[in-house]
Design an enzyme around this catalytic site. Structure first.
Site: not given
Length: 475
Positions: A375-376, A392, A394-396, A427
């Site tokens: 995960h980034p 990721s 779109a989520e961020q 995290f």
């Protein structure tokens, strides 16, 4: 050679938790489908070429077949259904202007021409109940297919038109597939698994199924436990009606099937309970009494079938291509999930998530740690460089992490570095569940946890992210 996947055929999901509103004509709150089984003259009998007498669904308690013999009492009870019971029910339904669907055993229809004429004059639907009223359980598939074909032929000869609906009743594991494969039926009813119609796919053919009933059914007068008086039948029908009617008032209109037999409900003491129920139902507003063909036509128009790729039917490569990115940069999870016992229950977001999560949970600590490390960072260097996965990114963006001020970005980068140094993995949080402020607050709180606690928390968040991703692409 690639191992064939383990696939479980039964469908426990059906319409799922958000079943469609049937949207019955005129805004009806409930569709009451009255079915009259016409079997008199089609049952097991030496006269019909069978090897034994009938023993099913009569008023003879504990009846057993008589091999090689006719059973006068059994025949007489069946005869009552044709001679007296049918006409009593015909007067009841025509007097109330309630249309009926006949499940007609084809050979029985051929032996009862006056009753067939009365059905047609009343505008009732005459569906097929199979060629003979016998058990198909052990019937070879080729023989059953031949009987289905003969039933179509004889039905059209006797009735004047082919059946548009089908219910065998005492069916085999092949019956639904064989009847659907004829491609001649608007509906089939050899299931008892829902309160609404639904579609099944048999090859490239879409077949409508209208489930039937064995409990709101007068057959319980001839089985144990069962009804012993008309009032019990009325009470059960009334309670079923009330429950379904209330659901319809709440915007979840359903179908209520009632199964009847001439030789059973046609008796005076039993029919009184049915008559009381019909009066009760007719006293309500928004009650639709359709034939099953009317239900089928409505459903086909308002709820046509839509084919889609179903996860449990996908080839391995297609499955991994579609779901390999659900767990960040970890296609091995989809590869292992494909090999599980998948079925229709896994074609939804929640169902498929369960299969993927099972693989993740049963993986080694090092494998799960690899998923976490894939995960980034939140608002980290990969995001700044535009190197996140589409998911990721779109989520961020959903939490506006792509629109931070310089000070906010510096704060997140500092927290990322401190968290990684303390725990050894990024995290991770399901950002779609949060705002930018709540993410920062969780970051500052969780960074102080011990690593074992944080590992479990991060794994749970990975599963949550996977579920949200699946919900974006599956029902």
């Amino acid at each position: 050679m690639m191992r064939q996947p383990n696939r479980y055929p039964r469908d426990f999901r059906g319409h799922g938790p958000d079943a469609p509103d049937a949207a019955w004509p005129g805004g009806a709150k409930i569709a009451v489908s009255v079915v009259l089984n016409y079997e008199e003259g089609g049952e097991n009998n030496l006269l019909h070429g069978d090897k034994q007498s009938e023993a099913f669904l009569s008023d003879i308690a504990g009846a057993t077949p008589w091999p090689g013999m006719r059973h006068w009492n059994m025949e007489s009870l069946y005869d009552y259904g044709a001679r007296a019971g049918f006409w009593r029910l015909h007067r009841l339904f025509t007097g109330l202007n309630i249309p009926v669907t006949i499940f007609g055993v084809t050979t029985a229809l051929a032996r009862n021409p006056e009753q067939v004429a009365a059905m047609q004059a009343a505008g009732w639907e005459i569906a097929s109940h199979g060629l003979k009223w016998v058990d198909h359980r052990d019937m070879p598939e080729e023989e059953e297919a031949a009987q289905i074909a003969e039933s179509f032929r004889l039905h059209e000869e006797v009735v004047g038109s082919p059946p548009l609906g089908w219910y065998t009743g005492r069916c085999s594991m092949n019956t639904v597939r064989l009847t659907a494969a004829t491609r001649r039926l608007a509906w089939i009813s050899d299931t008892y698994d829902d309160d609404l119609p639904y579609w099944i796919e048999v090859g490239d053919h879409d077949q409508l199924v209208i489930p039937y009933t064995l409990e709101a059914n007068d057959m319980r007068f001839a089985t144990a436990p069962g009804y012993i008086e008309g009032e019990q039948f009325f009470t059960y029908l009334r309670d079923s009606f009330d429950t379904l009617y209330a659901e319809g008032q709440a915007g979840r209109a359903k179908m209520f099937s009632i199964g009847l037999h001439n030789r059973l409900i046609g008796r005076p003491g039993k029919v009184a309970g049915l008559a009381r129920f019909l009066d009760y139902a007719l006293a309500h507003q928004g009650v639709w009494f359709p034939r099953r063909i009317d239900i089928a036509r409505h459903w086909a128009e308002r709820h046509p079938h839509q084919r889609r790729k179903r996860p449990h039917q996908m080839a391995r490569a297609d499955f991994v291509q579609a779901f390999g990115g659900i767990f960040e940069h970890s296609p091995w999870i989809a590869e292992r999930a494909w090999a599980l016992e998948l079925g229709p229950a896994h074609d939804s977001a929640v169902g498929l998530h369960n299969a993927l999560a099972r693989v993740f949970r049963s993986a080694s600590v090092d494998e799960r740690l690899g998923v976490l490390r894939a995960h980034p960072d939140l608002a980290g260097k990969l995001a700044a460089a535009g190197r996140l996965t589409a998911e990721s990114t779109a989520e961020q963006a959903s939490a506006a992490l792509d629109a931070l001020t310089d000070d906010e970005r510096a704060t997140f980068q500092r927290l990322n570095a401190e968290y990684m140094a303390r725990h050894g993995f990024p995290f991770i949080i399901a950002v779609r569940d949060h705002t930018r402020a709540s993410i920062r607050e969780a970051f500052q709180t969780r960074i102080l946890n011990d690593t074992a606690t944080e590992f479990a928390t991060a794994c749970a968040q990975v599963e949550r992210i996977a579920l949200l991703r699946l919900k974006a692409i599956l029902p």
